[in-house]
Every structure is written in structure tokens, then in C-alpha cells.
Design a protein around this motif. Structure first.
Motif, short mmCIF file in Angstrom:
data_model
loop_
_atom_site.label_atom_id
_atom_site.label_comp_id
_atom_site.label_asym_id
_atom_site.label_seq_id
_atom_site.Cartn_x
_atom_site.Cartn_y
_atom_site.Cartn_z
N TYR A 148 0.82 -1.22 0.00
CA TYR A 148 0.00 0.00 0.00
C TYR A 148 0.85 1.26 0.00
O TYR A 148 0.56 2.21 -0.74
N ALA A 149 1.86 1.32 0.84
CA ALA A 149 2.76 2.48 0.86
C ALA A 149 3.79 2.29 -0.24
O ALA A 149 4.88 1.76 -0.03
N SER A 150 3.44 2.71 -1.43
CA SER A 150 4.28 2.47 -2.61
C SER A 150 5.31 3.56 -2.84
O SER A 150 6.11 3.47 -3.77
N ASN A 151 5.27 4.60 -2.01
CA ASN A 151 6.25 5.68 -2.18
C ASN A 151 6.47 6.38 -0.84
O ASN A 151 5.84 6.06 0.17
N ALA A 152 7.38 7.35 -0.86
CA ALA A 152 7.76 8.05 0.37
C ALA A 152 6.60 8.85 0.96
O ALA A 152 6.44 8.91 2.19
N ARG A 153 5.82 9.48 0.12
CA ARG A 153 4.69 10.27 0.62
C ARG A 153 3.74 9.43 1.45
O ARG A 153 3.27 9.86 2.51
N ILE A 174 1.65 7.24 6.95
CA ILE A 174 1.49 6.17 7.94
C ILE A 174 2.28 6.49 9.20
O ILE A 174 1.76 6.38 10.33
N VAL A 175 3.54 6.86 9.04
CA VAL A 175 4.39 7.16 10.20
C VAL A 175 3.77 8.27 11.04
O VAL A 175 3.73 8.18 12.28
N ASP A 176 3.26 9.30 10.40
CA ASP A 176 2.67 10.41 11.13
C ASP A 176 1.41 9.98 11.88
O ASP A 176 1.17 10.43 13.01
N GLU A 177 0.60 9.13 11.27
CA GLU A 177 -0.64 8.72 11.91
C GLU A 177 -0.41 7.69 13.01
O GLU A 177 -1.15 7.66 14.00
N ALA A 232 10.76 5.85 9.26
CA ALA A 232 10.77 5.57 7.82
C ALA A 232 12.09 4.97 7.38
O ALA A 232 13.16 5.35 7.87
N LEU A 233 12.00 4.04 6.44
CA LEU A 233 13.15 3.56 5.69
C LEU A 233 13.04 4.18 4.31
O LEU A 233 12.08 3.94 3.59
N TYR A 234 14.04 4.97 3.96
CA TYR A 234 14.04 5.67 2.67
C TYR A 234 14.85 4.87 1.66
O TYR A 234 16.05 4.64 1.84
N ASP A 235 14.17 4.40 0.60
CA ASP A 235 14.84 3.67 -0.48
C ASP A 235 14.51 4.39 -1.78
O ASP A 235 13.49 4.09 -2.43
N PRO A 236 15.34 5.36 -2.18
CA PRO A 236 14.99 6.15 -3.38
C PRO A 236 14.88 5.30 -4.63
O PRO A 236 14.09 5.63 -5.53
N GLY A 237 15.65 4.21 -4.71
CA GLY A 237 15.55 3.35 -5.89
C GLY A 237 14.18 2.73 -6.06
O GLY A 237 13.71 2.53 -7.19
N ASN A 238 13.51 2.42 -4.95
CA ASN A 238 12.17 1.84 -5.05
C ASN A 238 11.19 2.78 -5.73
O ASN A 238 10.19 2.34 -6.33
N ASP A 239 11.44 4.09 -5.61
CA ASP A 239 10.55 5.05 -6.26
C ASP A 239 10.56 4.91 -7.78
O ASP A 239 9.63 5.35 -8.45
N MET A 240 11.61 4.31 -8.33
CA MET A 240 11.65 4.11 -9.78
C MET A 240 10.54 3.16 -10.24
O MET A 240 10.10 3.21 -11.38
N TRP A 241 10.10 2.27 -9.35
CA TRP A 241 9.03 1.34 -9.66
C TRP A 241 7.67 1.82 -9.14
O TRP A 241 6.67 1.15 -9.33
N PRO A 296 14.51 15.18 -5.41
CA PRO A 296 14.35 15.50 -3.99
C PRO A 296 12.98 15.20 -3.39
O PRO A 296 12.82 15.24 -2.18
N ASP A 297 11.97 14.87 -4.23
CA ASP A 297 10.61 14.79 -3.71
C ASP A 297 10.46 13.73 -2.62
O ASP A 297 9.92 14.01 -1.54
N GLY A 298 10.90 12.50 -2.92
CA GLY A 298 10.75 11.44 -1.93
C GLY A 298 11.46 11.76 -0.63
O GLY A 298 10.91 11.55 0.48
N TYR A 299 12.67 12.28 -0.75
CA TYR A 299 13.42 12.64 0.46
C TYR A 299 12.70 13.73 1.24
O TYR A 299 12.59 13.67 2.48
N ASN A 300 12.19 14.73 0.54
CA ASN A 300 11.52 15.84 1.23
C ASN A 300 10.29 15.37 1.99
O ASN A 300 9.99 15.86 3.09
N TYR A 301 9.54 14.43 1.41
CA TYR A 301 8.38 13.90 2.12
C TYR A 301 8.77 13.26 3.46
O TYR A 301 8.04 13.35 4.44
N LEU A 302 9.92 12.62 3.48
CA LEU A 302 10.32 11.84 4.65
C LEU A 302 11.28 12.57 5.58
O LEU A 302 11.64 12.04 6.64
#
Length: 235
Positions: free
Chosen positions: A94-99, A104-107, A115-124, A133-139
Motif C-alpha cells: 500500500y505504501a508504494s512511495n515516500a509520501r 502512515i508514520v505520522d498517523e 521511515a526507511l528511505y529507499d529512493p531506488g524503489n521510487d523508480m518502480w 528531492p521529492d521522496g526525500y523531502n516527504y520523509l
């Protein structure tokens, strides 16, 4: 063996909550998996364990309250053990990206769920989130652990490549980490292979000899590329 070798283990990459959200038996079995991993982490003096947010079967917003409820169920186990549960985004859950991980973490609102930040996963990521910077900024402010992989978009789909040779802006990311004083692990998670490609099923459930085949050579290449990038930045 770890102590005798002078090594330390930065975290355990558990498959916690890579299961069906609405199947009570599966959820219960994964809560038991979480408890077993906590026991292992305590024996190995490990401070964090990775987990996920259930196989994606519906809209994220519709499932969000139930995801948060289940993670809140296991948070006290982690708090009691003094171990952090780090939530990774992945295109199959369900959590397919950093946003979405940030939501979830906030709630959940527990200091033991980060959070575990995996920028490569955002490619999929099916939503097309920009890894940096978007994924990083969200987290930002929530990141407890970082995985590294890289990929490119081709006519045939997403293709894993060596770190630094794909679409993830690792130079920009590493400079931001230096600027922000990040002082924790960067973990090479090799989904790249030199002469073959992992299947979608292997990416969803990484295990066994077939997944590991070719991983050593690809990991060595990724580590060399990573070191070159860090040297460029004077890190």
C-alpha cells in the motif's frame, strides 16, 4: 561469530506485513514474525527492523486506517524492546512511495516507528514520485535508515542498474545527507544483476539461491560506484 569478527549488524530486513491486510490469520502470523525478529535483534544487539504495509489490493486512502491500526498493534513490542520499526515503501504494498510512508508514520505517531528511505524503489512506484528531492523531502525528519539501488526507464519497463548509473540523483541526495548531518548507515540493496534481470516475483519476495545468483558481482560493482560517488563529494 559477529562479536568475534568485530562486526556490527545495522538492521534486520524482515518481511513483516508483506501479507494480506484483511486476512486475520496472515496478520497474526506476521505479528508473531515481528516478535521473533525482535528476539533475534535483541540477541544480536540490532536497533532496527524493517517492515512493510501489506499487499496493495485497494486504494491507499481506503486502507490507511486499517494499516495504521495494525502497525499500532506491534509498536508496543518494539517500544518495550527499545528497537525501531522502520517502514519501507515498495511498489507491491500500500505504501508504494515516500509520501505514503510519511502518512502512515505520522498517523501511527510512535517514536519507535520511523521511515526507511529507499529512493531506488521510487523508480518502480506506480504514482511516479521523483526519488530525490521529492521522496526525500516527504520523509525528512522521519528517516531512520536508508537503502540504495538504482534503475532506468526503458521501453520494456524499469531496469535495475548499478548505483549512480541510473535515474536516481544520488549526487544530490548524498550532498543533502552531508548537509543535514546524516550519520547512519547506507545499505546497498542489490536488485541489479550484470547478465540477467530479476523477475517481478523475485523482487516482491527476495529469497533463495535464484535470487542470490549473480548478486555478489553486482554488489561489488555497486559498492565501487558508491565509493566513487562519495569520493567525488569529499565524504
Amino acid at each position: 561469530m559477529v562479536d568475534q569478527s568485530g562486526l556490527s549488524i545495522c538492521g534486520l530486513s524482515a518481511p513483516i506485513f508483506k501479507c494480506e491486510l484483511d486476512q486475520k490469520e496472515e496478520v497474526a502470523s506476521h505479528i508473531a514474525i515481528a516478535q521473533r525478529y525482535i528476539a533475534i535483534a535483541q540477541r544480536l544487539n540490532v536497533s532496527l527492523i524493517r517492515g512493510f504495509s501489506f499487499w496493495a489490493r485497494a486504494a491507499f486512502e481506503e486502507a490507511l486506517p486499517r494499516i495504521v491500526s495494525q502497525i499500532k498493534r506491534i509498536a508496543p513490542y518494539f517500544e518495550q524492546a527499545g528497537i525501531t520499526f522502520v517502514l519501507e515503501f515498495d511498489p507491491s504494498v500500500y505504501a508504494s512511495n515516500a509520501r505514503k510512508v510519511a502518512r502512515i508514520v505520522d498517523e501511527v505517531a510512535s517514536p519507535w516507528v520511523k521511515a526507511l528511505y529507499d529512493p531506488g524503489n521510487d523508480m518502480w512506484n506506480p504514482d511516479g514520485e521523483l526519488p530525490f528531492p521529492d521522496g526525500y523531502n516527504y520523509l525528512q525528519g522521519r528517516i531512520r535508515h536508508i537503502h540504495l539501488k538504482d534503475a532506468v526507464k526503458t521501453d520494456a519497463g524499469i531496469e535495475a542498474v548499478a548505483i549512480g548509473s541510473g535515474r536516481v540523483d544520488y549526487r544530490g541526495l548524498f550532498q543533502r545527507l552531508l548537509d543535514n548531518g546524516y550519520d547512519d548507515y547506507l545499505v546497498v540493496e542489490t536488485h541489479y544483476r550484470l547478465h540477467t534481470a530479476l523477475t517481478e516475483e523475485q523482487l516482491k519476495r527476495p529469497m533463495g539461491a535464484s535470487f542470490s545468483d549473480g548478486g555478489k558481482e553486482a554488489s561489488e560493482q555497486c559498492v565501487r560506484s558508491l565509493k566513487d560517488l562519495l569520493r567525488e563529494l569529499g565524504a
